[in-house]
Design an enzyme around this catalytic site. Sequence first.
Site, PDB file in Angstrom:
ATOM      1  CD  GLU A 156      -5.778  -0.309   2.613  1.00 57.39           C
ATOM      2  OE1 GLU A 156      -6.571  -0.523   1.679  1.00 57.39           O
ATOM      3  OE2 GLU A 156      -5.300  -1.224   3.307  1.00 57.39           O
ATOM      4  CB  SER A 170      -9.297  -2.136   4.281  1.00 58.61           C
ATOM      5  OG  SER A 170      -9.821  -3.381   3.872  1.00 58.61           O
ATOM      6  NE  ARG A 175      -3.640  -2.453   0.169  1.00 65.37           N
ATOM      7  CZ  ARG A 175      -3.346  -3.622  -0.423  1.00 65.37           C
ATOM      8  NH1 ARG A 175      -2.245  -3.726  -1.172  1.00 65.37           N
ATOM      9  NH2 ARG A 175      -4.130  -4.662  -0.304  1.00 65.37           N
TER      10      ARG A 175
END
Length: 303
Positions: free
Chosen positions: A295, A225, A170
């Site tokens: 995130e 998420s 990520r």
Amino acid sequence: MMPAHQVALGELRRNEPMNQHVTWRAGGRARQFYRPRHREDFLEFLHARPAQETLFLLGLGSNLLVREGGIDATVVQMHGALKEVTWEEKGCLRIEAGVPAPKVARLAARAGCAGAEFLAGIPGTMGGVLAMNAGCYGAEIWNFVHQVETVDRQGELRWRTPADYDIGYRSVCLREECRKGVEEWFLSALLRFPAGDAETAKTRIRSLLAQRVADQPLEFPNAGSVFRNPVGDYAARLIECCGLKGKRIGGAEVSWKHANFIVNRGQATATDIEALIAEMQSRILAEKGVRLHPEVRIVGERS
């Protein structure tokens, strides 16, 4: 809100409510908001901006929280502007930054390519997918990137390879020796997927979408998420172990269906959501000794 004004071919708005443009359906306002009509319009608009003006590029708003105090910047909505998709030489699919990721999954499947199916489960545009190395179901986008096209504040276009970036979970960062002090944004990417079977790929997409419906609280506004998975573990497992499912602050709630999702139950503010994120981090750190990192991207000023 002030009326829309025409700049180049696109539309410029002032004091734009960002809760209309993020999937959490919460948040403050942007000082300016611009919708380009197409690629050339975006490049013209970019070239005309004063050097001191802060620009913020937006896709579908699926990974973003704008604080109640708003964002003192010009938000440029890429979805609907950079939307071209073409097949290039050597089997590469050229995708512009405003194309939704699920569309790429469907196009690759119809063309008999394998490996792109995971993109069907990512509710964002390719610019954001590239910027955060988005992935799910065991795959990440930069595994398939051959080249990316970027533009900087001066309007200079470049083609870059994955070797120009530090790419992680990520995380995507232009290497310091390539950056040279200028900010760049993704305009398009050349993606290369291995040959496969069209029907097999379509079947897998249907299976992944069914799994997404079963596992995620899609009936409520959410941003996917909330936290990155810590090394060797899952954020959702830690959150559930700490008894945080169903925890509410204002209209924001930790989903009963998936612990790593925060849902807007109808009247959540960005302040509610950010406070719940902080509460979850605090509890996990205190009880499990693990620091969860968001995130989702949180921007703007607190009210």
